[in-house]
Design an enzyme around this catalytic site. Structure first.
Site, PDB file in Angstrom:
ATOM      1  N   GLU A  51       3.240  -2.662   2.359  1.00  0.00           N
ATOM      2  CA  GLU A  51       2.032  -2.266   1.645  1.00  0.00           C
ATOM      3  C   GLU A  51       0.798  -2.448   2.528  1.00  0.00           C
ATOM      4  OE1 GLU A  51       2.193  -4.350  -2.107  1.00  0.00           O
ATOM      5  OE2 GLU A  51       3.805  -3.035  -2.823  1.00  0.00           O
ATOM      6  N   CYS A  60       7.284   3.127   1.424  1.00  0.00           N
ATOM      7  CA  CYS A  60       8.459   2.631   0.699  1.00  0.00           C
ATOM      8  C   CYS A  60       9.570   2.214   1.662  1.00  0.00           C
ATOM      9  CB  CYS A  60       9.007   3.713  -0.221  1.00  0.00           C
ATOM     10  SG  CYS A  60       7.962   4.154  -1.604  1.00  0.00           S
ATOM     11  N   GLU A  62      12.711   2.977   1.526  1.00  0.00           N
ATOM     12  CA  GLU A  62      13.656   4.062   1.857  1.00  0.00           C
ATOM     13  C   GLU A  62      13.139   4.892   3.029  1.00  0.00           C
ATOM     14  OE1 GLU A  62      12.482   3.197  -1.063  1.00  0.00           O
ATOM     15  OE2 GLU A  62      13.904   3.584  -2.692  1.00  0.00           O
ATOM     16  N   CYS A  93      11.773   6.604  -5.324  1.00  0.00           N
ATOM     17  CA  CYS A  93      10.678   7.393  -5.900  1.00  0.00           C
ATOM     18  C   CYS A  93      10.820   8.857  -5.471  1.00  0.00           C
ATOM     19  CB  CYS A  93       9.328   6.820  -5.464  1.00  0.00           C
ATOM     20  SG  CYS A  93       8.844   7.274  -3.789  1.00  0.00           S
TER      21      CYS A  93
HETATM   22  N1  THU Z   1       8.723   1.201  -3.582  1.00  0.00           N
HETATM   23  C1  THU Z   1       9.724   1.362  -2.674  1.00  0.00           C
HETATM   24  O1  THU Z   1       9.715   0.731  -1.604  1.00  0.00           O
HETATM   25  N2  THU Z   1      10.706   2.236  -2.963  1.00  0.00           N
HETATM   26  C2  THU Z   1      10.766   2.980  -4.095  1.00  0.00           C
HETATM   27  O2  THU Z   1      11.610   3.854  -4.212  1.00  0.00           O
HETATM   28  C3  THU Z   1       9.839   2.708  -5.187  1.00  0.00           C
HETATM   29  C4  THU Z   1       8.645   1.916  -4.827  1.00  0.00           C
HETATM   30  C5  THU Z   1       7.646   0.255  -3.265  1.00  0.00           C
HETATM   31  C6  THU Z   1       6.307   0.906  -3.049  1.00  0.00           C
HETATM   32  C7  THU Z   1       5.375  -0.233  -3.382  1.00  0.00           C
HETATM   33  O3  THU Z   1       5.242  -1.050  -2.220  1.00  0.00           O
HETATM   34  C8  THU Z   1       6.126  -1.029  -4.422  1.00  0.00           C
HETATM   35  O4  THU Z   1       7.476  -0.645  -4.332  1.00  0.00           O
HETATM   36  C9  THU Z   1       5.630  -0.796  -5.842  1.00  0.00           C
HETATM   37  O5  THU Z   1       5.605   0.555  -6.151  1.00  0.00           O
END
Ligand code: THU
Length: 139
Positions: A51, A60, A62, A93
């Site tokens: 983040e 993310c 993935e 996501c």
């Molecule tokens: N996040 C992921 O790393 N992968 C996903 O598929 C869904 C969301 C992360 C993004 C953000 O840092 C946190 O989870 C909350 O959304």
């Protein structure tokens, strides 16, 4: 590939995704995610969410795993495991689904929680009617 090999593959990916999750940088959401991708050459590539104080700059887990794989020379994948501390297994996501389908339209996606729950989807279930490289040919 035989069924036992497949189970072993998933178990290895669960472990790699769990290690990655523990390295997540998620001070804003406190939602730590780890991901591990199995490449067709047998290598495993992992990623965690990273983040940023400028929230949209975060990435993310993935997509981190895909970037790691591509720079490592792998572009074909058969399985992805996502690991979270959520109450229920969470799928990738929408943006990550699009990035994943570019390389792995037949991907098996498994999501696990630290409490021991799991869910499994095919890429086709997660992203039906995808826009793919082939779609550009029809422009
Ligand atoms: N996040 C992921 O790393 N992968 C996903 O598929 C869904 C969301 C992360 C993004 C953000 O840092 C946190 O989870 C909350 O959304």
């Amino acid at each position: 590939m035989s069924a036992p090999d497949r189970r072993d593959d998933i178990a290895g990916l669960v472990e790699a995704a769990s290690v990655a999750r523990e390295r997540a940088y998620a001070p804003y959401s406190s939602f730590r995610v780890g991901a591990a991708l199995l490449a067709d050459d047998g290598r495993v590539f992992s990623g965690c969410n990273v983040e940023n104080s400028s929230y949209p700059a975060g990435i993310c887990a993935e997509r981190g795993a895909v970037a790691s794989a591509v720079v490592g020379g792998a572009r074909r994948f058969s399985a992805l495991v996502v690991s979270t501390e959520a109450d229920q297994p969470t799928p990738p996501c929408g943006v990550c689904r699009q990035v994943l389908v570019e390389f792995a339209p037949l991907l098996t996606v498994v999501s696990v929680t630290t409490s021991g729950l799991s869910a499994r989807w095919t890429m086709g279930e997660l992203l039906p009617s995808p826009f793919t490289p082939a779609s550009l040919a029809h422009a």
